[in-house]
Design an enzyme around this catalytic site. Structure first.
Site, PDB file in Angstrom:
ATOM      1  NE  ARG A   1      40.741  28.599  42.079  1.00  0.00           N
ATOM      2  CZ  ARG A   1      41.885  29.265  42.186  1.00  0.00           C
ATOM      3  NH1 ARG A   1      42.509  29.340  43.338  1.00  0.00           N
ATOM      4  NH2 ARG A   1      42.408  29.877  41.124  1.00  0.00           N
TER       5      ARG A   1
ATOM      6  CE  LYS B   1      52.009  35.339  40.818  1.00  0.00           C
ATOM      7  NZ  LYS B   1      50.798  34.534  41.072  1.00  0.00           N
TER       8      LYS B   1
ATOM      9  NE  ARG C   1      54.113  30.636  45.878  1.00  0.00           N
ATOM     10  CZ  ARG C   1      53.561  29.632  46.572  1.00  0.00           C
ATOM     11  NH1 ARG C   1      54.345  28.754  47.185  1.00  0.00           N
ATOM     12  NH2 ARG C   1      52.248  29.513  46.663  1.00  0.00           N
TER      13      ARG C   1
ATOM     14  CE  LYS D   1      50.913  36.262  50.804  1.00  0.00           C
ATOM     15  NZ  LYS D   1      50.117  35.412  49.934  1.00  0.00           N
TER      16      LYS D   1
ATOM     17  NE  ARG E   1      50.057  41.496  44.498  1.00  0.00           N
ATOM     18  CZ  ARG E   1      50.000  40.240  44.957  1.00  0.00           C
ATOM     19  NH1 ARG E   1      50.147  40.016  46.261  1.00  0.00           N
ATOM     20  NH2 ARG E   1      49.804  39.227  44.135  1.00  0.00           N
TER      21      ARG E   1
ATOM     22  N   GLY F   1      47.126  38.229  48.265  1.00  0.00           N
ATOM     23  CA  GLY F   1      46.630  38.671  46.961  1.00  0.00           C
ATOM     24  C   GLY F   1      45.397  37.922  46.501  1.00  0.00           C
TER      25      GLY F   1
ATOM     26  CB  SER G   1      46.548  31.316  34.319  1.00  0.00           C
ATOM     27  OG  SER G   1      47.636  32.208  34.383  1.00  0.00           O
TER      28      SER G   1
ATOM     29  CG  ASP H   1      52.668  30.638  42.517  1.00  0.00           C
ATOM     30  OD1 ASP H   1      53.030  31.795  42.230  1.00  0.00           O
ATOM     31  OD2 ASP H   1      51.542  30.378  42.992  1.00  0.00           O
TER      32      ASP H   1
ATOM     33  CB  SER I   1      44.332  32.417  36.629  1.00  0.00           C
ATOM     34  OG  SER I   1      45.075  32.112  37.802  1.00  0.00           O
TER      35      SER I   1
END
Length: 409
Positions: free
Chosen positions: A28, A319, A366, A390, A99, A70, A173, A292, A146
């Site tokens: 962000r 995901k 993950r 990642k 996706r 993503g 979210s 997550d 989100s």
């Protein structure tokens, strides 16, 4: 690279670990910094996703390949669409091309964006020609990822009229939306969020500002799991964290109390301590605000012989992989009884753990990290273990520091 993780006889953990900045906050802030160069950022994530995002933002023309990232796909779609003179093809891995992104593309087109699909309608790659976006209002389903919402909010200050966003239905979210708005506020952007309406005022210039990225709570989840599966008295310190976190995954400090893990907040650090053995036979969590953490929590429950009913997981199938399918498949290999539907997972209590199982990771960082704490209960193999880069390139080194015996195969 496949790794063999050995069963530890001594499950007493004592160590301090430094974790780099949140991937969510990093991506962000990198986008905001590209829009407003006066922003300085410290403690950026050292993840592949952060590096891909930074590289993508530096491009003006040509092909921009974000691989498996993503967040970068969603954020860069909005960024390139809103930047006059940019002309790119935004693409990614084979999985990224599966996706969906139509909801975001439609929203941007309604604001005046010029975006075309290169191959399949509704999916990357995208050809984007940056325009001056003059639209003011847009509506989106409230239960989508989100990241679509945040992508629009992050470019909103640079739009001539700002942005008014209406979310239709129940918002699922909220923490990630609030994170985005809080970061906008930190650089002087005025925002409003009431009910299902969000408004972001335009901002022509940002004064010099230095922001420090909090460490990643998603990365902390694996150490919560390690401590939960360890002996009473185990203590692990993690830095740098704060009690008033912007990250939805900070709910871990409350959830893991059910597993006997106590969290103490010190200056720029949290200390995790195993204080008791869990007494519950089953836990029930709605993880719509922290999806997550689902893989980590499910594996923790399995390792402790506890059942769980996890809901709010409707975003997991889109995901890096279909995480509900992957979780069910790999837990079943280990002897678990698992039932899933489109948005939930049910794990039955069981003390049976099959030894020496090879865990497939499905190109999903993950999956690799969530299953690794089981090394405290059994020996297992993590296939394609390098996928952790990642989000957390130092993960295996940090596990070795905790005493996990890790050998390459």
């Amino acid at each position: 690279m496949n790794l063999h993780l050995s069963h530890l006889q001594d499950r007493q953990l004592v160590y301090d670990i430094a974790i780099t900045g949140s991937k969510s906050e990093t991506n962000r802030l990198l986008l905001l910094q590209a829009t407003f160069p006066n922003i300085q950022i410290e403690n950026l994530s050292n993840s592949d996703d952060g590096a891909v995002m930074k590289l993508g933002l530096s491009k003006n023309t040509g092909v921009v390949d974000i691989h498996h990232a993503g967040t970068a796909m969603r954020f860069l779609t909005a960024y390139f669409a809103s930047q006059e003179g940019k002309d790119v093809v935004l693409t990614g891995s084979a999985r990224m091309k599966e996706r969906p992104i139509k909801v975001l593309v439609d929203a941007l087109r309604s604001l005046g964006a010029k975006i075309e699909y290169e191959n399949v309608e509704g999916y990357p790659p995208l050809r984007i020609k940056g325009q001056k976006l003059t639209g003011l209002r847009v509506s989106l389903p409230a239960d989508i990822s989100s990241q679509y919402i945040s992508a629009l909010l992050l470019v909103a200050p640079s739009l001539e009229n700002g942005l008014e966003l209406q979310l239709e239905g129940k918002i699922t979210s909220v923490p990630y939306i609030e994170m985005t708005l809080s970061l906008l506020n930190s650089i002087g952007v005025t925002t409003f969020f009431k009910g299902n309406s969000i408004k972001v005022e335009p901002k022509r210039k940002v004064e010099d500002v230095e922001l420090v990225v909090e460490s990643d709570w998603s990365s902390a989840s694996y150490f919560y799991s390690m401590v939960a599966l360890s002996d009473i008295g185990s203590t692990v310190g993690l830095s740098s964290y704060k009690p008033n976190s912007l990250q939805g995954d900070s709910v871990l400090s409350k959830l893991y109390e059910d597993f006997g893990v106590e969290t103490t907040f010190l200056k720029n650090q949290i200390v995790l301590k195993k204080t008791s053995h869990p007494k519950l036979q089953e836990v029930k969590y709605n993880l719509s605000n922290a999806p997550d953490t689902a893989q980590t929590i499910a594996v923790t429950c399995f390792g402790l012989g506890i059942g769980c009913y996890l809901t709010g997981l409707h975003t997991l199938p889109i995901k890096e992989t279909d995480r509900l399918f992957a979780l069910k498949t790999e837990l079943t290999k280990l002897g678990a009884q698992v039932v899933t539907d489109s948005e939930s997972l049910t794990l039955s209590p069981s003390d049976n753990i099959i030894e020496g199982v090879s865990i497939d990771t499905y190109n999903d960082h993950r999956m690799a990290m969530a299953f690794s704490p089981l090394a405290l209960r059994t020996s297992l193999v993590i296939n394609d273990a390098g996928v952790v880069s990642k989000s957390y390139p130092d993960f295996w080194d940090d596990l070795k520091a905790l005493g996990i015996n890790i050998q390459g195969i």
